[in-house]
Design a protein around this motif. Structure first.
Motif, PDB file in Angstrom:
ATOM      1  N   ALA A 289     -18.688  -1.029 -21.177  1.00 54.51           N
ATOM      2  CA  ALA A 289     -18.704  -2.074 -20.156  1.00 54.51           C
ATOM      3  C   ALA A 289     -19.973  -2.898 -20.303  1.00 54.51           C
ATOM      4  O   ALA A 289     -21.076  -2.417 -20.048  1.00 54.51           O
ATOM      5  CB  ALA A 289     -18.626  -1.458 -18.765  1.00 54.51           C
ATOM      6  N   LEU A 290     -19.804  -4.136 -20.729  1.00 57.79           N
ATOM      7  CA  LEU A 290     -20.901  -5.087 -20.829  1.00 57.79           C
ATOM      8  C   LEU A 290     -21.063  -5.795 -19.483  1.00 57.79           C
ATOM      9  O   LEU A 290     -20.202  -5.676 -18.608  1.00 57.79           O
ATOM     10  CB  LEU A 290     -20.605  -6.094 -21.936  1.00 57.79           C
ATOM     11  N   PRO A 291     -22.143  -6.526 -19.277  1.00 55.33           N
ATOM     12  CA  PRO A 291     -22.288  -7.265 -18.019  1.00 55.33           C
ATOM     13  C   PRO A 291     -21.104  -8.191 -17.767  1.00 55.33           C
ATOM     14  O   PRO A 291     -20.574  -8.810 -18.693  1.00 55.33           O
ATOM     15  CB  PRO A 291     -23.581  -8.061 -18.239  1.00 55.33           C
TER      16      PRO A 291
ATOM     17  N   ILE B 219     -19.334   4.064 -21.404  1.00 59.16           N
ATOM     18  CA  ILE B 219     -20.719   3.592 -21.450  1.00 59.16           C
ATOM     19  C   ILE B 219     -20.849   2.297 -20.659  1.00 59.16           C
ATOM     20  O   ILE B 219     -20.050   1.372 -20.828  1.00 59.16           O
ATOM     21  CB  ILE B 219     -21.176   3.358 -22.902  1.00 59.16           C
ATOM     22  N   VAL B 220     -21.851   2.226 -19.802  1.00 57.52           N
ATOM     23  CA  VAL B 220     -22.177   0.999 -19.073  1.00 57.52           C
ATOM     24  C   VAL B 220     -23.471   0.445 -19.657  1.00 57.52           C
ATOM     25  O   VAL B 220     -24.521   1.084 -19.578  1.00 57.52           O
ATOM     26  CB  VAL B 220     -22.346   1.266 -17.566  1.00 57.52           C
TER      27      VAL B 220
ATOM     28  N   SER C 229     -22.019   9.583 -11.659  1.00 54.77           N
ATOM     29  CA  SER C 229     -22.896   9.666 -12.832  1.00 54.77           C
ATOM     30  C   SER C 229     -22.354  10.616 -13.893  1.00 54.77           C
ATOM     31  O   SER C 229     -22.693  10.497 -15.072  1.00 54.77           O
ATOM     32  CB  SER C 229     -24.303  10.100 -12.413  1.00 54.77           C
ATOM     33  N   SER C 230     -21.490  11.553 -13.481  1.00 50.64           N
ATOM     34  CA  SER C 230     -20.901  12.482 -14.447  1.00 50.64           C
ATOM     35  C   SER C 230     -19.727  11.863 -15.200  1.00 50.64           C
ATOM     36  O   SER C 230     -19.266  12.423 -16.201  1.00 50.64           O
ATOM     37  CB  SER C 230     -20.420  13.754 -13.730  1.00 50.64           C
ATOM     38  N   LEU C 231     -19.243  10.711 -14.726  1.00 50.60           N
ATOM     39  CA  LEU C 231     -18.064  10.091 -15.319  1.00 50.60           C
ATOM     40  C   LEU C 231     -18.403   9.035 -16.359  1.00 50.60           C
ATOM     41  O   LEU C 231     -17.564   8.687 -17.184  1.00 50.60           O
ATOM     42  CB  LEU C 231     -17.190   9.460 -14.224  1.00 50.60           C
ATOM     43  N   TRP C 232     -19.625   8.489 -16.295  1.00 54.13           N
ATOM     44  CA  TRP C 232     -20.023   7.484 -17.276  1.00 54.13           C
ATOM     45  C   TRP C 232     -21.481   7.669 -17.651  1.00 54.13           C
ATOM     46  O   TRP C 232     -22.206   8.449 -17.047  1.00 54.13           O
ATOM     47  CB  TRP C 232     -19.750   6.072 -16.786  1.00 54.13           C
ATOM     48  N   LYS C 233     -21.897   6.930 -18.676  1.00 53.07           N
ATOM     49  CA  LYS C 233     -23.275   7.001 -19.162  1.00 53.07           C
ATOM     50  C   LYS C 233     -23.900   5.620 -19.051  1.00 53.07           C
ATOM     51  O   LYS C 233     -23.375   4.641 -19.591  1.00 53.07           O
ATOM     52  CB  LYS C 233     -23.293   7.464 -20.624  1.00 53.07           C
ATOM     53  N   ILE C 234     -25.022   5.529 -18.346  1.00 55.20           N
ATOM     54  CA  ILE C 234     -25.733   4.267 -18.207  1.00 55.20           C
ATOM     55  C   ILE C 234     -26.717   4.136 -19.365  1.00 55.20           C
ATOM     56  O   ILE C 234     -27.574   5.004 -19.564  1.00 55.20           O
ATOM     57  CB  ILE C 234     -26.492   4.188 -16.871  1.00 55.20           C
ATOM     58  N   CYS C 235     -26.588   3.043 -20.131  1.00 55.57           N
ATOM     59  CA  CYS C 235     -27.468   2.806 -21.279  1.00 55.57           C
ATOM     60  C   CYS C 235     -28.159   1.455 -21.121  1.00 55.57           C
ATOM     61  O   CYS C 235     -27.509   0.455 -20.824  1.00 55.57           O
ATOM     62  CB  CYS C 235     -26.676   2.828 -22.583  1.00 55.57           C
ATOM     63  N   ASN C 236     -29.457   1.448 -21.336  1.00 56.89           N
ATOM     64  CA  ASN C 236     -30.224   0.206 -21.212  1.00 56.89           C
ATOM     65  C   ASN C 236     -30.338  -0.544 -22.530  1.00 56.89           C
ATOM     66  O   ASN C 236     -30.590  -1.750 -22.536  1.00 56.89           O
ATOM     67  CB  ASN C 236     -31.624   0.510 -20.674  1.00 56.89           C
ATOM     68  N   THR C 237     -30.175   0.153 -23.643  1.00 62.69           N
ATOM     69  CA  THR C 237     -30.300  -0.474 -24.960  1.00 62.69           C
ATOM     70  C   THR C 237     -29.157  -0.020 -25.856  1.00 62.69           C
ATOM     71  O   THR C 237     -28.481   0.982 -25.585  1.00 62.69           O
ATOM     72  CB  THR C 237     -31.630  -0.099 -25.636  1.00 62.69           C
ATOM     73  N   ASN C 238     -28.974  -0.752 -26.957  1.00 59.55           N
ATOM     74  CA  ASN C 238     -27.950  -0.381 -27.925  1.00 59.55           C
ATOM     75  C   ASN C 238     -28.248   0.969 -28.567  1.00 59.55           C
ATOM     76  O   ASN C 238     -27.340   1.752 -28.841  1.00 59.55           O
ATOM     77  CB  ASN C 238     -27.838  -1.452 -29.007  1.00 59.55           C
TER      78      ASN C 238
ATOM     79  N   ALA D 273     -26.923   6.563 -29.724  1.00 61.33           N
ATOM     80  CA  ALA D 273     -27.360   7.957 -29.711  1.00 61.33           C
ATOM     81  C   ALA D 273     -26.421   8.806 -28.860  1.00 61.33           C
ATOM     82  O   ALA D 273     -26.092   9.947 -29.219  1.00 61.33           O
ATOM     83  CB  ALA D 273     -28.788   8.046 -29.187  1.00 61.33           C
ATOM     84  N   TYR D 274     -25.971   8.255 -27.733  1.00 66.81           N
ATOM     85  CA  TYR D 274     -25.052   8.990 -26.863  1.00 66.81           C
ATOM     86  C   TYR D 274     -23.712   9.234 -27.556  1.00 66.81           C
ATOM     87  O   TYR D 274     -23.169  10.347 -27.510  1.00 66.81           O
ATOM     88  CB  TYR D 274     -24.840   8.220 -25.564  1.00 66.81           C
TER      89      TYR D 274
END
Length: 311
Positions: free
Chosen positions: A209-211, A241-242, A271-280, A285-286
């Protein structure tokens, strides 16, 4: 008996009785309204499927009888057939509003570049197809990134995205056999969901999910609910991934924390259903950890070099 109305001036249709229709047009440039009234013969079904009413020398209104349940089912089947041909993979959700008039245009350009790098990296890492809504903006960035990686790209398009004034059934450069223009949102959503369902342990899929705005949030939370209810990933989990570029989703995440305080969701449930990522790099890595794949430092350096070369 129902009809689809097509006309350059049209915006409203109403039925007075079983045989009389009144078509009202509102011009976008004039304040006047144009009304066309006509009667349908009782034996209308014996006529051709399409009727045409002349408004002037160059303006016509076309009518087509519709049977929506059958058409929706047929369109869903077409979505499944397309997925079977191209293969399941990563589905990207994201904003279509990237025009020069946007107040954050320069920022969204950077986000588009980020999306290209993300798609290029993930397509190579997972060696899978890339799926989007086949629209402009960040969806287009994901398409281009996957194409640069030399991977299959598929899409489920709609005629008009939010913020657009024109309707088009065609993608500007994707081959026609790689995408489907959907008339029904339900069919499109079936396609976007089925494209990430893993049928075997060798399948490597993901939701990224992108902005984005209302449409993106709608798709995000529908998929989130399906994962929550174990309608997706009950046997073979699917990573979600968000991409929280520039803290784009920070306030949304704060709201979900408030939902925990109010008791509408359980502590840690979302929070257990998705992963919040700030960078590529965080996202890659996830995914590498999720699928037990090697993610080397050389890949990170290669991505940085590509970014510097483009800028």
């Amino acid at each position: 008996m129902g009809f689809a109305l097509l006309g350059s001036l049209g915006s409203f249709v109403s039925v007075r009785d079983s045989h009389h229709w009144n078509v009202r047009f509102q011009s976008f440039t004039l304040k006047e309204r144009f009304v066309v009234g006509f009667n349908l013969a009782k034996n209308f079904r014996a006529y051709k499927k399409f009727g045409r009413v002349s408004l002037c020398k160059s303006e016509f209104v076309d009518f087509e009888e519709r049977k929506s349940p059958n058409e929706v089912r047929k369109e869903i089947e077409q979505c499944y057939e397309l997925i079977q041909r191209l293969g399941r993979g990563v589905v990207y959700l994201g904003s279509s509003r990237m025009g020069p008039g946007h107040p954050h245009y320069s920022q969204t350009l950077e986000l588009a570049r980020e999306a290209i790098f993300t798609a290029w990296q993930i397509a190579n890492l997972l060696d899978c197809s890339t799926w989007t809504g086949a629209g402009p903006g960040l969806m287009d960035a994901a398409i281009k990134g996957a194409q640069e990686a030399g991977k299959a790209v598929g899409g489920f398009k709609i005629g008009k995205e939010a913020g657009e004034w024109t309707t088009s059934k065609f993608h500007p450069y994707l081959p026609s056999e790689t995408y489907l223009t959907c008339r029904f949102f339900s069919a499109r959503k079936h396609g976007l969901v089925d494209a990430v369902v893993r049928s075997s342990s060798s399948d490597k899929t993901a939701v990224v999910a992108l902005p984005g705005g209302v449409g993106t949030l709608d798709e995000m939370f529908e998929i989130l609910a399906l994962i929550q209810l174990e309608r997706i990933g009950s046997e073979l989990p699917v990573p979600f991934i968000v991409m929280n570029y520039d803290s784009f989703y920070a306030k949304l995440l704060d709201f979900l924390d408030d939902c925990e305080d109010w008791g509408t969701v359980s502590k840690g449930e979302v929070s257990s259903l998705w992963k919040i990522c700030n960078t590529n790099s965080d996202a890659l890595a996830y995914l590498a950890e999720f699928y037990d794949l090697p993610f080397l430092d050389e890949q990170k350096h290669g991505t940085k070099a590509r970014s510097e070369k483009r800028t």
